[in-house]
Motif scaffolding. Structure first.
Motif, PDB file in Angstrom:
ATOM      1  N   LEU A   5      -0.640  -1.632 -11.955  1.00  0.00           N
ATOM      2  CA  LEU A   5       0.515  -0.952 -11.371  1.00  0.00           C
ATOM      3  C   LEU A   5       1.797  -1.666 -11.765  1.00  0.00           C
ATOM      4  O   LEU A   5       2.783  -1.031 -12.161  1.00  0.00           O
ATOM      5  N   LEU A  14       5.900   4.400 -14.777  1.00  0.00           N
ATOM      6  CA  LEU A  14       5.534   4.663 -13.388  1.00  0.00           C
ATOM      7  C   LEU A  14       6.508   5.649 -12.771  1.00  0.00           C
ATOM      8  O   LEU A  14       7.723   5.417 -12.752  1.00  0.00           O
ATOM      9  N   VAL A 181       3.256  13.689 -15.346  1.00  0.00           N
ATOM     10  CA  VAL A 181       2.157  12.874 -14.817  1.00  0.00           C
ATOM     11  C   VAL A 181       1.003  12.741 -15.805  1.00  0.00           C
ATOM     12  O   VAL A 181       0.169  11.843 -15.653  1.00  0.00           O
ATOM     13  N   ASN A 184       1.902   9.344 -17.467  1.00  0.00           N
ATOM     14  CA  ASN A 184       2.408   8.241 -16.659  1.00  0.00           C
ATOM     15  C   ASN A 184       1.555   8.040 -15.410  1.00  0.00           C
ATOM     16  O   ASN A 184       0.888   8.963 -14.947  1.00  0.00           O
ATOM     17  N   SER A 185       1.599   6.837 -14.880  1.00  0.00           N
ATOM     18  CA  SER A 185       1.024   6.595 -13.562  1.00  0.00           C
ATOM     19  C   SER A 185       1.999   7.095 -12.503  1.00  0.00           C
ATOM     20  O   SER A 185       3.210   7.175 -12.739  1.00  0.00           O
ATOM     21  N   VAL A 186       1.471   7.443 -11.346  1.00  0.00           N
ATOM     22  CA  VAL A 186       2.285   7.923 -10.242  1.00  0.00           C
ATOM     23  C   VAL A 186       2.033   7.035  -9.040  1.00  0.00           C
ATOM     24  O   VAL A 186       0.893   6.672  -8.744  1.00  0.00           O
ATOM     25  N   LEU A 187       3.111   6.680  -8.347  1.00  0.00           N
ATOM     26  CA  LEU A 187       3.006   5.903  -7.114  1.00  0.00           C
ATOM     27  C   LEU A 187       3.501   6.762  -5.957  1.00  0.00           C
ATOM     28  O   LEU A 187       4.668   7.159  -5.931  1.00  0.00           O
ATOM     29  N   PHE A 202      -3.716  16.747  -7.861  1.00  0.00           N
ATOM     30  CA  PHE A 202      -4.532  15.817  -8.636  1.00  0.00           C
ATOM     31  C   PHE A 202      -5.940  16.338  -8.877  1.00  0.00           C
ATOM     32  O   PHE A 202      -6.576  15.970  -9.870  1.00  0.00           O
ATOM     33  N   THR A 220      -4.036   5.597 -14.272  1.00  0.00           N
ATOM     34  CA  THR A 220      -4.359   5.523 -12.846  1.00  0.00           C
ATOM     35  C   THR A 220      -3.108   5.770 -12.025  1.00  0.00           C
ATOM     36  O   THR A 220      -2.014   5.328 -12.382  1.00  0.00           O
ATOM     37  N   SER A 221      -3.242   6.500 -10.923  1.00  0.00           N
ATOM     38  CA  SER A 221      -2.153   6.672  -9.979  1.00  0.00           C
ATOM     39  C   SER A 221      -2.511   5.979  -8.668  1.00  0.00           C
ATOM     40  O   SER A 221      -3.663   5.625  -8.431  1.00  0.00           O
ATOM     41  N   TYR A 222      -1.501   5.806  -7.820  1.00  0.00           N
ATOM     42  CA  TYR A 222      -1.670   4.963  -6.636  1.00  0.00           C
ATOM     43  C   TYR A 222      -1.019   5.609  -5.419  1.00  0.00           C
ATOM     44  O   TYR A 222       0.003   6.289  -5.527  1.00  0.00           O
ATOM     45  N   ILE A 241      -6.716   8.580  -8.117  1.00  0.00           N
ATOM     46  CA  ILE A 241      -5.724   7.950  -7.247  1.00  0.00           C
ATOM     47  C   ILE A 241      -6.364   6.759  -6.534  1.00  0.00           C
ATOM     48  O   ILE A 241      -7.349   6.912  -5.816  1.00  0.00           O
TER      49      ILE A 241
END
Length: 264
Positions: A5, A14, A181, A184-187, A202, A220-222, A241
């Protein structure tokens, strides 16, 4: 802090997704207060009215009885932007503004993210409808308001009909979101892990990645939360996620500490 992350953040890969919890730290009204206002305007006891349906269906009923959501939107605009609120006092908004996020998506209607950027003199483009996409360039941050903006009544996703329309995920803003998305990763911050829109998004992206045969390349997203939930961890995990759970009980303090570590 997850190394992956932090690496996504440091390399500009991100995307921040800000939910109601971000605005709530400013003391804005919560959903039960909105429903109580609907009840009073329609002549119902709030406790009884709340038993008649979901928040979406109650807002749908209000729209049918009043002819539009205009009066409600005006009340929300006033209550959500009271003159006694100083966004500069919000540590969370300050850190989001000063963070290294090229894209900030939000399902909030209020203007506090934009006002925080104005207060800290950080340039941005606001995107609330298809027309806003025309003038976008990459030289400043994009703030994309997926559920609408108080400046445009027709963009607000609040009642059942407008919510169902959003579930198609075929608007120009949805196409932009899907594009962003995918690479890119998503937070997610300030969200309930039960938010249906996020889970559906998702789920669909997982299907898209599966059809490409390149699912292992998916970023990976978070989702940050201070409430552990092993069921959600497992279900969200299959959709790419990963949950990050703080041990801090106070959600505002937990998010503030997390963001401070992320953007350091």
């Amino acid at each position: 802090m997850k190394p992956e992350l932090k690496r996504a953040y440091d390399t500009g890969k991100l995307i921040l997704f800000a939910g109601a919890g971000v605005s709530r730290n400013l003391g804005l009204p919560e959903w039960h207060e909105l429903i109580a206002h609907l009840a009073q305007e329609l002549g119902y006891d709030p406790k009884i009215f709340n038993t008649y349906g979901t928040h979406l269906s109650l807002a749908e009923y209000y729209k049918q009885k009043k002819g539009s959501l205009g009066p409600l939107r005006s009340w929300m605009d006033r209550e959500w932007h009271r003159p006694d609120i100083d966004v500069r006092s919000s540590e969370i908004h300050t850190m989001i503004t000063q963070g290294h996020f090229s894209r900030i998506y939000t399902t909030n209607y209020d203007r506090w993210l934009e006002m925080a950027h104005d207060a800290h003199k950080v340039p941005y483009y606001k995107v609330a409808n298809a027309a806003d996409l025309v003038s976008l360039t990459e030289n400043r941050r994009h703030i994309i308001k997926l559920h609408g903006d108080f400046d445009d009544d027709t963009s607000i996703v609040l009642d059942e009909s407008s919510y169902f329309e959003r579930l198609y995920f075929d608007s120009p803003l949805d196409i932009k979101l899907t594009h962003d998305v995918m690479g890119n990763s998503v937070l997610f911050v300030g969200y309930s892990i039960s938010d249906f829109n996020i889970r559906l998004l998702f789920y669909r992206l997982t299907k898209i990645w599966g059809r490409t045969g390149l699912a292992s390349a998916r970023p990976t997203s978070y989702l940050f939360t201070n409430r552990n939930n092993p069921v959600a961890r497992e279900v969200l995990g299959q959709w790419g996620i990963e949950m990050i759970v703080s041990e801090e009980d106070d959600p505002r303090k937990a998010l503030g500490e997390f963001l401070a570590e992320l953007i350091a």
